[in-house]
Design an enzyme around this catalytic site. Structure first.
Site, mmCIF file in Angstrom:
data_model
loop_
_atom_site.group_PDB
_atom_site.id
_atom_site.type_symbol
_atom_site.label_atom_id
_atom_site.label_comp_id
_atom_site.label_asym_id
_atom_site.label_seq_id
_atom_site.Cartn_x
_atom_site.Cartn_y
_atom_site.Cartn_z
ATOM 1 N N SER A 53 23.816 30.978 49.869
ATOM 2 C CA SER A 53 23.239 32.097 49.138
ATOM 3 C C SER A 53 24.138 32.404 47.941
ATOM 4 C CB SER A 53 23.078 33.309 50.064
ATOM 5 O OG SER A 53 22.367 34.346 49.424
ATOM 6 N N HIS A 59 18.725 31.193 49.231
ATOM 7 C CA HIS A 59 17.965 32.439 49.205
ATOM 8 C C HIS A 59 17.362 32.697 47.822
ATOM 9 C CE1 HIS A 59 20.507 33.997 52.830
ATOM 10 N NE2 HIS A 59 19.646 33.064 53.161
ATOM 11 N N ASP A 107 22.336 35.466 57.425
ATOM 12 C CA ASP A 107 21.553 34.249 57.637
ATOM 13 C C ASP A 107 22.485 33.087 57.976
ATOM 14 O OD1 ASP A 107 19.237 32.757 57.786
ATOM 15 O OD2 ASP A 107 19.291 32.198 55.658
#
Length: 237
Positions: free
Chosen positions: A60, A87, A178
């Protein structure tokens, strides 16, 4: 061996040039010499025509540079299939083009129903979760996971359930939690690695994985890249 082991020896934090990293050997994690994802230990798995290990990378914010280093290090003879979740949300993504410019492997967005091939890098497309099911990619527009879609969690879980101890999961820097689902990879015999939090530009994702008590190792990107490259190199056994 130096290093710090926590939580009943389930996780080893590795640091220093003399340390080793872990490798696959029939689902058994063992220490070897430095950068020891050796090709002679590369597992072979046959699932509806697909052979080779599966590498999954969650990344990310702040993780693009480390990701590019890892992909650039993969040799043209890579026997693994590599899947990446970044992401990007619903926004257009040029990540395949960015990664393709500096690497030796073809890179593309995964397509629903597409067969998984060795020596190929697949990037989760915008606003779709990616799953693996018996040698094919599947996409859906399901509920957000950790407030994001695509998220790495669904891919980690599905890959672990299908490919078991042939999966290597990597969590790089980024916001949120995540990738903490990498515990599923461990539960099915695979290997899970996180970027060392003190190196990550945004360490929340690595820390979430560590706090979930599942990684086999925390490593700087330099060691991750070199070790994964050796793991993937050469002809398939």
């Amino acid at each position: 061996m130096a290093g710090r082991t926590v939580s009943g020896d389930r996780m080893r934090i590795i640091a220093g040039p003399e340390e080793c990293i872990l490798y696959f050997n029939g689902g058994i994690r063992q220490p070897l010499q430095p950068l020891a994802f050796g090709t002679e230990h590369c597992p072979t798995v046959t699932v509806e025509g697909h052979m080779g290990p599966i590498i999954i990378i969650a990344v990310s914010a702040g993780g693009l540079s480390p990701l590019r280093r890892i992909i650039a290090a993969l040799p043209a003879t890579c026997a693994a299939s590599v899947l990446i979740v970044s992401h990007v949300g619903p926004n257009p993504s040029i990540l395949p083009a960015i990664l393709g410019m500096g690497g030796n492997l073809p890179v593309s967005h995964g397509e629903d129903g597409e067969p998984v091939e060795a020596g190929h890098v697949y990037v989760a497309p915008p606003d779709r979760h990616t799953y693996l099911d018996r040698g094919r990619i599947h996409l859906d527009h399901g509920a957000k996971v950790h407030h994001t879609r695509p998220a790495a969690g669904p891919l980690f879980i599905s890959a672990a359930e299908v490919y078991g101890d042939h999966v290597l999961g990597i969590v790089l820097g980024g916001y949120g939690a995540d990738g903490a689902e990498g515990s599923a990879i461990k539960e099915h015999g695979g290997v899970a690695i996180v970027q060392a939090p003190d190196e990550a530009e945004q360490p929340a994702m690595p820390w979430a994985a560590i706090l979930a008590d599942y990684p086999d190792a925390c490593l700087p990107v330099e060691k991750i890249a070199a070790g994964v490259a050796l793991f993937c190199a050469g002809d398939r056994p």
